[in-house]
Design an enzyme around this catalytic site. Structure first.
Site, mmCIF file in Angstrom:
data_model
loop_
_atom_site.group_PDB
_atom_site.id
_atom_site.type_symbol
_atom_site.label_atom_id
_atom_site.label_comp_id
_atom_site.label_asym_id
_atom_site.label_seq_id
_atom_site.Cartn_x
_atom_site.Cartn_y
_atom_site.Cartn_z
ATOM 1 N N GLU A 163 0.836 -1.202 0.000
ATOM 2 C CA GLU A 163 0.000 0.000 0.000
ATOM 3 C C GLU A 163 0.869 1.250 0.000
ATOM 4 O O GLU A 163 1.935 1.266 0.630
ATOM 5 C CB GLU A 163 -0.861 0.022 1.282
ATOM 6 C CG GLU A 163 -2.297 -0.395 1.086
ATOM 7 C CD GLU A 163 -3.155 0.635 0.347
ATOM 8 O OE1 GLU A 163 -2.633 1.411 -0.482
ATOM 9 O OE2 GLU A 163 -4.364 0.640 0.588
ATOM 10 N N ASP A 164 0.394 2.296 -0.654
ATOM 11 C CA ASP A 164 1.104 3.568 -0.611
ATOM 12 C C ASP A 164 0.987 4.215 0.764
ATOM 13 O O ASP A 164 1.965 4.621 1.365
ATOM 14 C CB ASP A 164 0.585 4.528 -1.707
ATOM 15 C CG ASP A 164 -0.941 4.637 -1.737
ATOM 16 O OD1 ASP A 164 -1.623 4.003 -0.910
ATOM 17 O OD2 ASP A 164 -1.457 5.363 -2.606
ATOM 18 N N ASP B 105 -4.283 5.445 5.885
ATOM 19 C CA ASP B 105 -4.825 6.695 6.408
ATOM 20 C C ASP B 105 -5.857 6.334 7.490
ATOM 21 O O ASP B 105 -5.481 6.134 8.645
ATOM 22 C CB ASP B 105 -5.421 7.448 5.211
ATOM 23 C CG ASP B 105 -5.950 8.825 5.533
ATOM 24 O OD1 ASP B 105 -5.427 9.463 6.456
ATOM 25 O OD2 ASP B 105 -6.878 9.282 4.840
ATOM 26 N N LYS C 207 -0.541 7.451 8.560
ATOM 27 C CA LYS C 207 -0.975 8.686 9.242
ATOM 28 C C LYS C 207 -1.764 8.268 10.475
ATOM 29 O O LYS C 207 -2.993 8.167 10.426
ATOM 30 C CB LYS C 207 -1.926 9.456 8.328
ATOM 31 C CG LYS C 207 -1.276 10.382 7.351
ATOM 32 C CD LYS C 207 -2.351 11.301 6.766
ATOM 33 C CE LYS C 207 -2.306 11.306 5.271
ATOM 34 N NZ LYS C 207 -3.408 12.045 4.659
ATOM 35 N N PHE D 20 -2.139 16.056 3.661
ATOM 36 C CA PHE D 20 -2.424 15.375 2.396
ATOM 37 C C PHE D 20 -1.171 15.427 1.532
ATOM 38 O O PHE D 20 -0.682 16.500 1.187
ATOM 39 C CB PHE D 20 -3.609 16.023 1.671
ATOM 40 C CG PHE D 20 -4.060 15.191 0.516
ATOM 41 C CD1 PHE D 20 -4.896 14.095 0.721
ATOM 42 C CD2 PHE D 20 -3.632 15.477 -0.775
ATOM 43 C CE1 PHE D 20 -5.297 13.302 -0.353
ATOM 44 C CE2 PHE D 20 -4.025 14.682 -1.848
ATOM 45 C CZ PHE D 20 -4.863 13.605 -1.627
ATOM 46 N N ASP E 246 -1.496 10.692 -5.729
ATOM 47 C CA ASP E 246 -2.062 11.745 -6.586
ATOM 48 C C ASP E 246 -2.844 12.801 -5.818
ATOM 49 O O ASP E 246 -3.213 12.607 -4.657
ATOM 50 C CB ASP E 246 -3.035 11.120 -7.590
ATOM 51 C CG ASP E 246 -4.362 10.724 -6.931
ATOM 52 O OD1 ASP E 246 -4.315 10.035 -5.891
ATOM 53 O OD2 ASP E 246 -5.415 11.138 -7.426
ATOM 54 N N ARG F 278 1.451 12.088 -9.548
ATOM 55 C CA ARG F 278 1.974 10.764 -9.174
ATOM 56 C C ARG F 278 3.445 10.626 -9.572
ATOM 57 O O ARG F 278 4.163 9.811 -9.028
ATOM 58 C CB ARG F 278 1.181 9.657 -9.881
ATOM 59 C CG ARG F 278 -0.275 9.532 -9.436
ATOM 60 C CD ARG F 278 -0.884 8.260 -10.011
ATOM 61 N NE ARG F 278 -2.334 8.236 -9.931
ATOM 62 C CZ ARG F 278 -3.036 7.873 -8.849
ATOM 63 N NH1 ARG F 278 -2.413 7.494 -7.757
ATOM 64 N NH2 ARG F 278 -4.349 7.869 -8.866
HETATM 65 P P1 5GP Z 1 -7.710 4.687 3.972
HETATM 66 O O1 5GP Z 1 -8.728 3.696 3.553
HETATM 67 O O2 5GP Z 1 -6.611 4.130 4.841
HETATM 68 O O3 5GP Z 1 -8.350 5.909 4.595
HETATM 69 O O4 5GP Z 1 -7.091 5.289 2.679
HETATM 70 C C1 5GP Z 1 -6.202 4.652 1.891
HETATM 71 C C2 5GP Z 1 -6.104 5.299 0.534
HETATM 72 O O5 5GP Z 1 -6.480 6.677 0.552
HETATM 73 C C3 5GP Z 1 -4.665 5.294 0.088
HETATM 74 O O6 5GP Z 1 -4.344 4.099 -0.564
HETATM 75 C C4 5GP Z 1 -4.626 6.503 -0.837
HETATM 76 O O7 5GP Z 1 -5.040 6.134 -2.123
HETATM 77 C C5 5GP Z 1 -5.633 7.470 -0.234
HETATM 78 N N1 5GP Z 1 -4.978 8.480 0.615
HETATM 79 C C6 5GP Z 1 -5.005 8.566 1.952
HETATM 80 N N2 5GP Z 1 -4.277 9.618 2.393
HETATM 81 C C7 5GP Z 1 -3.761 10.194 1.292
HETATM 82 C C8 5GP Z 1 -2.883 11.309 1.088
HETATM 83 O O8 5GP Z 1 -2.406 12.016 1.982
HETATM 84 N N3 5GP Z 1 -2.562 11.584 -0.209
HETATM 85 C C9 5GP Z 1 -3.045 10.864 -1.258
HETATM 86 N N4 5GP Z 1 -2.670 11.239 -2.478
HETATM 87 N N5 5GP Z 1 -3.859 9.802 -1.099
HETATM 88 C C10 5GP Z 1 -4.208 9.469 0.169
#
Ligand code: 5GP
Length: 174
Positions: A97-98, A101, A129, A150, A157, A163
């Protein structure tokens, strides 16, 4: 208008951390074949570098996931837009995973993969985070913990752009 960025994590720092993660993963799996599941789209750059940092047998699969609309808030709804091309039954799986969050996406994916009967399933995330956690998920391999900002670049992106930045940055407010 052109967006401007402040560097949060430099390309050099990312490269050093990814190398270390690759070594740790190679050591832990000790020659056992591994399937890296690249969670699209944000993880494509990270997965490409991580795969090359692992000295061992890896197979790469891509999983298309959509959890965000055009904004920056998680909807909590995870949609699979593209599935794997082969089963992972009896194989060791590492979800790449990138960023974790709220944790909703990775929690959903872990649940999904457990139904597919792999030998094991673990998580590798470049960024975390913790301030935004809604579901606590164990991240087995983590690149960096960051503040609640963010971020863009290195695969991540903002409305499908940026990206290609080689570093992780924060969009400067005008
Ligand atoms: P989660 O389900 O953990 O809230 O979110 C995961 C996905 O949200 C990540 O894989 C990513 O695509 C997007 N995301 C969450 N935080 C960020 C951020 O700070 N920047 C970007 N570009 N995408 C984010």
């Amino acid at each position: 208008m052109t967006d401007r960025f402040s560097t949060l994590i430099s390309a050099e720092d990312i490269a050093a951390r990814v190398r270390a993660l690759g070594q740790e993963i190679a050591r832990d799996y000790a020659g056992q074949p591994l399937v890296l599941v690249c969670v699209l789209k944000g993880s494509f750059v990270f997965t490409a570098d991580l795969a090359r940092a692992i000295d061992g047998s890896v197979r790469i699969e891509f999983l298309g996931v959509q959890s965000y609309g055009e904004g920056t808030e998680s909807s909590g709804v995870v949609q699979i837009t593209q599935d794997l091309t082969r089963t992972v039954e009896h194989e060791h799986v590492l979800l790449v995973e990138d960023i974790v969050d709220t944790g909703l996406t990775i929690a959903h994916l872990l649940e999904l993969f457990r139904t597919r009967k792999p030998a094991s399933v673990k998580v590798c995330a470049l960024l975390h985070k913790p301030a935004r956690t809604r579901v606590a998920v164990a991240i087995d391999y983590l690149g960096f913990t960051i503040e609640d900002k963010f971020v863009v670049g290195y695969g991540l992106d903002f409305n499908q752009r940026h990206r290609n930045l080689p570093f992780i940055g924060v969009v400067d407010q005008p």
